[in-house]
Every structure is written in structure tokens, then in C-alpha cells.
Scaffold this motif. Structure first.
Motif, short mmCIF file in Angstrom:
data_model
loop_
_atom_site.label_atom_id
_atom_site.label_comp_id
_atom_site.label_asym_id
_atom_site.label_seq_id
_atom_site.Cartn_x
_atom_site.Cartn_y
_atom_site.Cartn_z
N LYS A 184 65.89 -57.42 46.80
CA LYS A 184 66.70 -55.88 46.52
C LYS A 184 67.78 -55.14 48.19
N ARG A 185 67.53 -56.21 49.23
CA ARG A 185 68.13 -55.67 50.40
C ARG A 185 69.51 -56.81 50.76
N LYS A 227 59.09 -61.21 39.61
CA LYS A 227 59.15 -59.86 40.74
C LYS A 227 59.33 -60.21 41.89
N ASN A 228 58.19 -61.16 42.65
CA ASN A 228 58.63 -61.03 44.43
C ASN A 228 60.23 -61.67 44.21
N PHE A 233 62.57 -60.16 42.94
CA PHE A 233 63.96 -59.46 42.73
C PHE A 233 63.58 -58.86 43.95
N CYS A 234 61.81 -58.16 44.32
CA CYS A 234 62.02 -57.75 45.95
C CYS A 234 62.23 -58.52 46.96
N ARG A 235 62.48 -59.42 46.60
CA ARG A 235 63.50 -60.59 47.82
C ARG A 235 64.40 -60.24 47.89
N TYR A 272 61.51 -59.35 34.03
CA TYR A 272 61.23 -58.83 35.36
C TYR A 272 60.08 -59.49 35.63
N GLU A 273 58.95 -58.95 35.21
CA GLU A 273 57.48 -58.65 35.87
C GLU A 273 57.58 -60.50 35.89
#
Length: 212
Positions: free
Chosen positions: A27-28, A20-21, A23-25, A16-17
Motif C-alpha cells: 500500500k505504501r 490480503k497481506n 496488498f497491505c504490504r 483480494y482476500e
């Protein structure tokens, strides 16, 4: 269970680390480029063999990577509805650009279509599902003739099955429309577990060719 828990922890602290970026993108929402229809076999990992990242593939997995032929919703039987819904959603909502049908070597589902009724009757839901491969079984029997080579039968069944499922995809009106407009590609893949090789179906030649 301990192995699963350890894997979850490793994912959170390492994988995940690393992404991480990404997964953040994600999320929606998702915008996968490919619908990947594969076998549920535990040895076949779509993201691994295609080196794909989260968000790249919309994955449908079932026994023997089967695509039910198109039926109007009110005519569908329960065993086929889930796979059909995934195909419909991927093409009409997610707007994927490619559909992959991926079979593999030593496929237990493909082997099971030749089992006698007394065996299949003990797994009735599976028996009902495998009835969708009737045309595959008949074609293989016709092509083999008097030959009874187990490995040839296995290999032929697995590859004929991929071609047959591509034909089934082309019974879906919304896929045919996009395919004819060249808005979507349909790709047949055959994955050999013991070598890591992937063969791509060449429709013009009617043969599988090594991807290289």
C-alpha cells in the motif's frame, strides 16, 4: 459491462482476500524486480504467463512491444514519450534488476508493418508508431529473399522484432551503464499463444530456445 462488474466483485471477495497481506504490504510503495515490455494484445497477460504476483512486474504494453530508440527529452516525439518515460522510471527510480521484451505468436502489430499505405492511412497514429519497426521489416525481407511462406514470415518478423527492441534498449545510456556493470539483465521472450510455450533468446547462439 456486467462481466467486468462481476469480475470486480469476485476479485474483492476471493482474490483480494487470498493475497490480503501482500496488498497491505504494497500500500505504501512498489519494488518490482522486472520491467516487462509486452504487446497490448488482449491474449498476452504478463502476470499470468510468468506466474507473477502484484508488485513483481512493472509493465509497459504497446502495439508490437516496441522500444523507441533513445533520444534526449527535447528531441522526443509525443508517440514515443510514454514508453520512454516508463523505461526511464523503471530503471532509474524503481531500480529493476531485469528488463524483459516479450513478443508473441500471431501478433497483429507485427503483421501490420507490411500493410499498404492505403490501409495504414486510415489509422494514422498506428502508422506513425509502426514506423519504429522499419529496420525489422527490412531485415525480414532480406532474410526471406524470394520465399513467401506466410507462417515463416510471421514467425520471423515477431522474433526479429524482439531482438531489434533489445538493441534499442541498449541505446539508453543509463541502461548500458547498468548492463555493463551486470546490474541489470535484458531478456528476450517469445510466447506462443496456442501452446503456452515461452522461448528465451540466446544471444550467443542468435536463436530462441524453449524455456524448460
Amino acid at each position: 459491462m456486467d462481466n467486468l462488474i462481476a469480475g470486480l466483485i469476485k476479485f474483492r471477495t476471493q482474490d483480494y482476500e487470498e493475497h490480503k497481506n501482500l496488498f497491505c504490504r504494497l500500500k505504501r510503495g512498489q519494488e518490482p524486480h522486472t520491467l516487462f515490455i509486452g504487446c497490448s494484445d488482449s491474449r498476452v497477460v504478463p502476470e499470468l504467463i510468468t506466474k507473477s504476483l502484484p508488485g513483481d512486474l512493472f509493465v509497459v504494453r504497446n502495439i508490437a512491444n516496441i522500444v523507441p530508440q533513445y533520444q534526449e527529452f527535447h528531441e522526443q516525439e509525443a508517440p514515443t514519450a510514454a514508453t520512454t518515460a516508463c523505461i526511464e522510471y523503471a530503471v532509474n527510480v524503481l531500480k529493476v534488476k531485469s528488463i524483459v521484451v516479450c513478443g508473441h505468436s500471431n501478433c497483429g502489430g507485427c503483421a501490420s508493418i507490411y500493410l499498404p499505405d492505403e490501409v495504414l492511412d486510415k489509422i494514422p497514429a498506428t502508422k506513425k508508431w509502426l514506423e519504429l519497426t522499419h529496420d525489422v521489416k527490412q531485415r525480414v525481407i532480406e532474410e526471406l529473399g524470394d520465399s513467401d511462406e506466410p507462417l515463416k514470415k510471421e514467425w520471423l518478423t515477431e522474433q526479429v522484432n524482439i531482438v531489434e527492441q533489445i538493441k534499442h534498449l541498449l541505446t539508453y545510456p543509463f541502461i548500458v551503464e547498468k548492463f555493463n556493470k551486470r546490474e541489470i539483465d535484458i531478456i528476450g521472450m517469445y510466447y506462443t499463444i496456442e501452446t503456452g510455450e515461452v522461448f528465451i533468446y540466446n544471444a550467443l547462439k542468435g536463436a530462441f530456445e524453449l524455456a524448460n
